[in-house]
Write a protein that holds these residues in place. Structure first.
Motif, PDB file in Angstrom:
ATOM      1  N   ASP A  81      56.122 -21.390  70.565  1.00  0.00           N
ATOM      2  CA  ASP A  81      57.628 -23.039  70.487  1.00  0.00           C
ATOM      3  C   ASP A  81      57.284 -23.708  72.000  1.00  0.00           C
ATOM      4  O   ASP A  81      56.645 -23.557  72.873  1.00  0.00           O
ATOM      5  CB  ASP A  81      58.766 -22.245  70.713  1.00  0.00           C
ATOM      6  N   ALA A  82      58.411 -24.286  72.034  1.00  0.00           N
ATOM      7  CA  ALA A  82      58.693 -25.293  73.277  1.00  0.00           C
ATOM      8  C   ALA A  82      59.181 -24.201  74.249  1.00  0.00           C
ATOM      9  O   ALA A  82      58.123 -25.097  75.198  1.00  0.00           O
ATOM     10  CB  ALA A  82      60.024 -26.169  73.148  1.00  0.00           C
ATOM     11  N   ASP A  83      59.549 -22.772  74.080  1.00  0.00           N
ATOM     12  CA  ASP A  83      59.511 -22.614  75.440  1.00  0.00           C
ATOM     13  C   ASP A  83      58.280 -21.841  75.630  1.00  0.00           C
ATOM     14  O   ASP A  83      58.710 -20.606  77.651  1.00  0.00           O
ATOM     15  CB  ASP A  83      61.212 -21.567  75.348  1.00  0.00           C
ATOM     16  N   GLY A  84      57.974 -21.695  74.793  1.00  0.00           N
ATOM     17  CA  GLY A  84      56.272 -20.148  75.450  1.00  0.00           C
ATOM     18  C   GLY A  84      55.641 -19.591  73.973  1.00  0.00           C
ATOM     19  O   GLY A  84      55.826 -20.453  73.476  1.00  0.00           O
ATOM     20  N   SER A  85      54.350 -18.774  74.343  1.00  0.00           N
ATOM     21  CA  SER A  85      53.679 -18.653  73.258  1.00  0.00           C
ATOM     22  C   SER A  85      53.286 -16.768  73.880  1.00  0.00           C
ATOM     23  O   SER A  85      53.477 -16.081  74.891  1.00  0.00           O
ATOM     24  CB  SER A  85      53.051 -19.425  72.933  1.00  0.00           C
ATOM     25  N   LEU A  86      52.676 -16.383  72.748  1.00  0.00           N
ATOM     26  CA  LEU A  86      52.932 -15.042  72.921  1.00  0.00           C
ATOM     27  C   LEU A  86      50.698 -15.096  71.688  1.00  0.00           C
ATOM     28  O   LEU A  86      51.099 -15.364  71.077  1.00  0.00           O
ATOM     29  CB  LEU A  86      53.772 -14.019  72.045  1.00  0.00           C
ATOM     30  N   GLY A  87      50.084 -14.696  72.383  1.00  0.00           N
ATOM     31  CA  GLY A  87      49.231 -13.830  71.076  1.00  0.00           C
ATOM     32  C   GLY A  87      49.421 -13.119  70.859  1.00  0.00           C
ATOM     33  O   GLY A  87      50.483 -11.652  70.860  1.00  0.00           O
ATOM     34  N   TYR A  88      48.641 -12.077  69.997  1.00  0.00           N
ATOM     35  CA  TYR A  88      49.241 -10.983  68.512  1.00  0.00           C
ATOM     36  C   TYR A  88      49.681  -9.740  69.231  1.00  0.00           C
ATOM     37  O   TYR A  88      50.539  -9.001  69.386  1.00  0.00           O
ATOM     38  CB  TYR A  88      47.690 -11.059  68.088  1.00  0.00           C
ATOM     39  N   ALA A  89      48.650  -9.121  70.385  1.00  0.00           N
ATOM     40  CA  ALA A  89      48.823  -8.559  71.529  1.00  0.00           C
ATOM     41  C   ALA A  89      50.129  -8.174  71.923  1.00  0.00           C
ATOM     42  O   ALA A  89      51.124  -7.521  71.610  1.00  0.00           O
ATOM     43  CB  ALA A  89      47.595  -7.656  71.997  1.00  0.00           C
ATOM     44  N   GLU A  90      50.493  -9.392  72.899  1.00  0.00           N
ATOM     45  CA  GLU A  90      52.360 -10.109  73.038  1.00  0.00           C
ATOM     46  C   GLU A  90      52.735  -9.654  71.647  1.00  0.00           C
ATOM     47  O   GLU A  90      54.218  -8.682  72.111  1.00  0.00           O
ATOM     48  CB  GLU A  90      51.775 -11.123  73.818  1.00  0.00           C
ATOM     49  N   LEU A  91      52.615 -10.238  71.107  1.00  0.00           N
ATOM     50  CA  LEU A  91      54.084 -10.142  69.987  1.00  0.00           C
ATOM     51  C   LEU A  91      53.980  -8.586  69.516  1.00  0.00           C
ATOM     52  O   LEU A  91      55.186  -8.143  69.111  1.00  0.00           O
ATOM     53  CB  LEU A  91      53.448 -11.318  68.556  1.00  0.00           C
ATOM     54  N   ALA A  92      53.236  -7.847  69.476  1.00  0.00           N
ATOM     55  CA  ALA A  92      53.331  -6.667  69.388  1.00  0.00           C
ATOM     56  C   ALA A  92      53.791  -5.436  69.615  1.00  0.00           C
ATOM     57  O   ALA A  92      54.611  -4.643  69.083  1.00  0.00           O
ATOM     58  CB  ALA A  92      51.910  -6.113  68.778  1.00  0.00           C
ATOM     59  N   VAL A 135      50.994  -3.037  57.538  1.00  0.00           N
ATOM     60  CA  VAL A 135      50.081  -4.654  57.226  1.00  0.00           C
ATOM     61  C   VAL A 135      50.220  -5.101  58.680  1.00  0.00           C
ATOM     62  O   VAL A 135      49.142  -5.992  59.207  1.00  0.00           O
ATOM     63  CB  VAL A 135      51.087  -5.360  55.953  1.00  0.00           C
ATOM     64  N   LEU A 136      51.316  -5.223  58.699  1.00  0.00           N
ATOM     65  CA  LEU A 136      51.578  -5.815  60.014  1.00  0.00           C
ATOM     66  C   LEU A 136      50.579  -5.696  61.631  1.00  0.00           C
ATOM     67  O   LEU A 136      50.110  -6.209  62.742  1.00  0.00           O
ATOM     68  CB  LEU A 136      52.798  -6.409  60.514  1.00  0.00           C
ATOM     69  N   THR A 137      51.478  -3.907  61.312  1.00  0.00           N
ATOM     70  CA  THR A 137      50.210  -3.451  62.385  1.00  0.00           C
ATOM     71  C   THR A 137      48.836  -3.466  62.340  1.00  0.00           C
ATOM     72  O   THR A 137      48.556  -4.439  63.516  1.00  0.00           O
ATOM     73  CB  THR A 137      50.556  -2.276  62.541  1.00  0.00           C
ATOM     74  N   GLU A 138      48.163  -3.434  61.432  1.00  0.00           N
ATOM     75  CA  GLU A 138      46.743  -3.339  61.334  1.00  0.00           C
ATOM     76  C   GLU A 138      46.824  -4.986  61.905  1.00  0.00           C
ATOM     77  O   GLU A 138      45.456  -5.556  62.057  1.00  0.00           O
ATOM     78  CB  GLU A 138      45.909  -3.062  59.477  1.00  0.00           C
ATOM     79  N   ALA A 139      46.826  -6.028  61.432  1.00  0.00           N
ATOM     80  CA  ALA A 139      47.156  -7.187  61.588  1.00  0.00           C
ATOM     81  C   ALA A 139      47.149  -7.751  63.001  1.00  0.00           C
ATOM     82  O   ALA A 139      45.890  -8.570  63.870  1.00  0.00           O
ATOM     83  CB  ALA A 139      47.493  -8.025  60.842  1.00  0.00           C
ATOM     84  N   LEU A 140      47.842  -7.293  63.821  1.00  0.00           N
ATOM     85  CA  LEU A 140      47.718  -7.437  64.798  1.00  0.00           C
ATOM     86  C   LEU A 140      47.038  -6.861  65.492  1.00  0.00           C
ATOM     87  O   LEU A 140      46.638  -8.034  66.933  1.00  0.00           O
ATOM     88  CB  LEU A 140      49.528  -7.565  65.436  1.00  0.00           C
ATOM     89  N   ALA A 141      46.728  -5.824  65.794  1.00  0.00           N
ATOM     90  CA  ALA A 141      45.911  -5.206  66.308  1.00  0.00           C
ATOM     91  C   ALA A 141      44.436  -6.428  66.051  1.00  0.00           C
ATOM     92  O   ALA A 141      43.940  -5.971  67.006  1.00  0.00           O
ATOM     93  CB  ALA A 141      45.585  -3.710  65.896  1.00  0.00           C
ATOM     94  N   ARG A 142      43.976  -6.212  65.566  1.00  0.00           N
ATOM     95  CA  ARG A 142      42.932  -6.759  64.670  1.00  0.00           C
ATOM     96  C   ARG A 142      42.409  -8.144  65.241  1.00  0.00           C
ATOM     97  O   ARG A 142      41.226  -8.342  65.784  1.00  0.00           O
ATOM     98  CB  ARG A 142      42.710  -7.479  63.224  1.00  0.00           C
ATOM     99  N   HIS A 143      43.411  -8.961  65.568  1.00  0.00           N
ATOM    100  CA  HIS A 143      43.379 -10.125  66.736  1.00  0.00           C
ATOM    101  C   HIS A 143      43.753 -10.356  67.945  1.00  0.00           C
ATOM    102  O   HIS A 143      43.625 -11.688  68.430  1.00  0.00           O
ATOM    103  CB  HIS A 143      44.197 -11.075  65.543  1.00  0.00           C
ATOM    104  N   GLY A 144      44.084  -9.534  68.676  1.00  0.00           N
ATOM    105  CA  GLY A 144      43.930  -8.895  70.003  1.00  0.00           C
ATOM    106  C   GLY A 144      44.876 -10.580  70.799  1.00  0.00           C
ATOM    107  O   GLY A 144      46.271 -10.636  70.767  1.00  0.00           O
ATOM    108  N   ASP A 145      43.766 -10.987  71.826  1.00  0.00           N
ATOM    109  CA  ASP A 145      44.586 -12.196  72.376  1.00  0.00           C
ATOM    110  C   ASP A 145      44.272 -13.255  71.725  1.00  0.00           C
ATOM    111  O   ASP A 145      44.849 -14.047  72.513  1.00  0.00           O
ATOM    112  CB  ASP A 145      44.103 -11.866  73.654  1.00  0.00           C
ATOM    113  N   ARG A 146      44.594 -13.120  70.888  1.00  0.00           N
ATOM    114  CA  ARG A 146      44.150 -15.048  69.932  1.00  0.00           C
ATOM    115  C   ARG A 146      45.480 -15.035  69.843  1.00  0.00           C
ATOM    116  O   ARG A 146      46.488 -14.319  70.090  1.00  0.00           O
ATOM    117  CB  ARG A 146      43.599 -14.921  68.629  1.00  0.00           C
ATOM    118  N   VAL A 147      45.735 -16.647  69.603  1.00  0.00           N
ATOM    119  CA  VAL A 147      47.379 -16.666  70.234  1.00  0.00           C
ATOM    120  C   VAL A 147      48.135 -16.644  68.981  1.00  0.00           C
ATOM    121  O   VAL A 147      47.362 -17.311  67.569  1.00  0.00           O
ATOM    122  CB  VAL A 147      47.762 -18.937  70.317  1.00  0.00           C
ATOM    123  N   ALA A 148      48.943 -16.083  68.724  1.00  0.00           N
ATOM    124  CA  ALA A 148      50.157 -15.570  67.475  1.00  0.00           C
ATOM    125  C   ALA A 148      50.714 -16.523  66.814  1.00  0.00           C
ATOM    126  O   ALA A 148      50.973 -17.250  65.458  1.00  0.00           O
ATOM    127  CB  ALA A 148      50.580 -14.889  67.117  1.00  0.00           C
TER     128      ALA A 148
END
Length: 479
Positions: A24-35, A8-21
């Motif tokens: 927090d106050a110190d930074g951010s990860l896009g969906y691909a970066e999070l994966a 479920v997670l693999t499919e969701a993270l792959a589908r949304h690519g470069d969108r912001v996932a």
């Protein structure tokens, strides 16, 4: 048995690519970066696995990007995450580690885990500022997990040991999918979450639920004050606010004039929200508060879609709810399986039809649930269920205490809090009792109001008179 959540997670993270996932106050990860981060961290966790046993990994930290990485990494590693409330103290954390047989603990470097861990494990920064430690071995045999368990969360027990709820991957996935469907969560949503991700309010509404449609999740460090809420809402252009009633009370007291321009939906749960606060919040901000009713053991149950009425809304998809004379019973697709560390206790709350007895009383009016009381002794303070008998028993072990009664009351702001009236010998102080409680209880279980008396007032049959105890709280005193 094949796990559900990794796919479920693999499919969701792959589908949304470069969108912001997540941010927090110190930074951010896009969906691909999070994966990518989660996969790298999963490889690090998997190195500690042994043949035939799934690793049990405790997560013990406040909300942050790294917490999300650690959660996903544990799932990807084929291990089981145990989401411990960061408000738990060393005493409860050590009981969790022993009761549940934890192998590893992901925690903040500053967390007091001395009684739980043997050593910190070296890594290459896969978990950011969080530390991964090996949990020390206990002599007691650890209980066996169900084959389909993929996540474990905790609810307050009646013996000082938090009950560990086992959830199948299918239940966790259903909770998220039904929340998305029932509340209209979409890729355009930006969720500002001020509830701990270990708590059902955030876990069910803001973690996997955010990732399924491609929404973004925005987390805040530290105490969620009204000013911090406004700053996060403005900096992220948040469309959804997720918080406990106490935070809405704080916002109303501050009377903000700006900060809510992009917010379309505010979600509240965990404890009753007073109608006056809901109405004043909407008057000040223009944002309706949507009540949500859920139980730790069953997941999200209802949602008030219109955000205007005082009820808790209609049942969500996948929920069968019965409001009867003897209490509310529910079946849900997101229901837990059992308590890992309390055999038979969960099962005792299920009836022959598989309905879970929630301990709440209520009515369905025009399809919306309205709570009217409790059938059990548990009290609800800040979204956490507390057993007053447990608190009274801890107080009675303090030096100089003759008797004690704990119960729910209201603080000076009209918010629910835990109160205790304690009969003591001369020389005992409220501060000494708080220190005694803090030595064995997490901070949220230490009574916010303490009244010391010579003897506990009783009713005509010799039982403590709650009515007279409540009156005592309003009388002048020297403690």
């Amino acid at each position: 048995m094949r796990a559900v959540l990794p796919d479920v997670l693999t499919e969701a993270l792959a589908r949304h690519g470069d969108r912001v996932a997540v941010t927090d106050a110190d930074g951010s990860l896009g969906y691909a970066e999070l994966a990518d981060r989660a996969r790298a961290a999963a490889d690090r966790i998997a190195r500690h696995a042994t043949d035939g046993e799934r690793l049990r990994v405790g997560l013990y930290a406040t909300n942050c990007v790294e917490y999300v990485v650690g959660y996903l990494a544990t799932v990807y590693a084929g291990a089981v995450p145990f989401l411990a409330d960061s408000a738990f103290g060393p005493f409860e954390l050590s009981r969790i580690a022993e009761d549940c047989g934890l192998d590893l603990l992901i925690h903040a470097p500053s967390a007091d885990v001395r009684d739980v861990v043997d050593e910190s494990l070296t890594d290459d920064g896969e978990f950011g500022f969080l530390t991964v430690s090996r949990v020390r071995r206990y002599s007691t045999p650890r209980p066996r997990l169900l084959d389909d368990t993929e996540v474990c969360r905790f609810t307050s027990g009646s013996t000082g040991r938090p009950n560990c709820i086992e959830f199948s991957g299918a239940a966790v996935s259903a909770a998220a999918a039904n929340w998305v469907k029932g509340t209209g969560l979409s890729a355009d949503d930006r969720i500002a979450c001020f509830a701990a991700l270990s708590n059902g309010l955030a876990f069910n509404t803001s973690l996997l639920a955010a990732f399924l449609p491609g929404a973004s999740l925005h987390l805040s460090h530290g105490l969620p004050t009204a000013s911090r809420v406004v700053r996060l809402l403005e900096s992220t252009a948040a469309t959804r606010l997720v918080a406990f009633p106490a935070l809405y009370e704080s916002i109303v007291r501050r009377s903000p004039e700006e900060g809510f321009a992009t917010v379309r939906t505010a979600i509240s749960s965990g404890a009753p929200l007073r109608d006056t606060v809901r109405e004043e919040f909407t008057r000040l901000t223009g944002v309706p508060i949507h009540n949500y009713y859920g139980v730790a053991e069953t997941g999200p149950l209802t949602y008030a879609a219109d955000g205007r009425g005082s009820g808790l809304g209609a049942p969500l998809p996948g929920v069968d709810l019965l409001a009867e004379e003897h209490g509310i019973r529910v079946r849900s697709e997101s229901m837990g399986s059992r308590y890992l560390n309390a055999p038979g206790v969960f099962e005792q709350r299920l009836d022959d039809e598989g309905y879970y007895r929630t301990g709440d009383q209520g009515q369905l009016r025009d399809g919306a649930l309205h709570l009217t009381g409790r059938t059990s002794r548990m009290v609800n303070v800040g979204g956490r269920k507390i057993d007053p008998i447990e608190i009274a028993e801890v107080l009675r072990t303090a030096h100089g205490v003759l008797d004690a009664v704990a119960f729910e009351a209201e603080n000076q702001h009209g918010e629910p809090t835990l109160a205790a009236v304690v009969a003591t010998e001369p020389g005992v102080t409220a501060q000494s009792l708080r220190t005694h409680c803090a030595a064995t209880l997490p901070s949220f279980k230490v009574p916010g109001i303490l009244r010391l008396v010579d003897r506990i007032p009783a009713n005509s049959i010799g039982k403590p008179s709650i009515e007279r105890l409540r009156r005592l709280l309003g009388e002048p005193h020297s403690n």
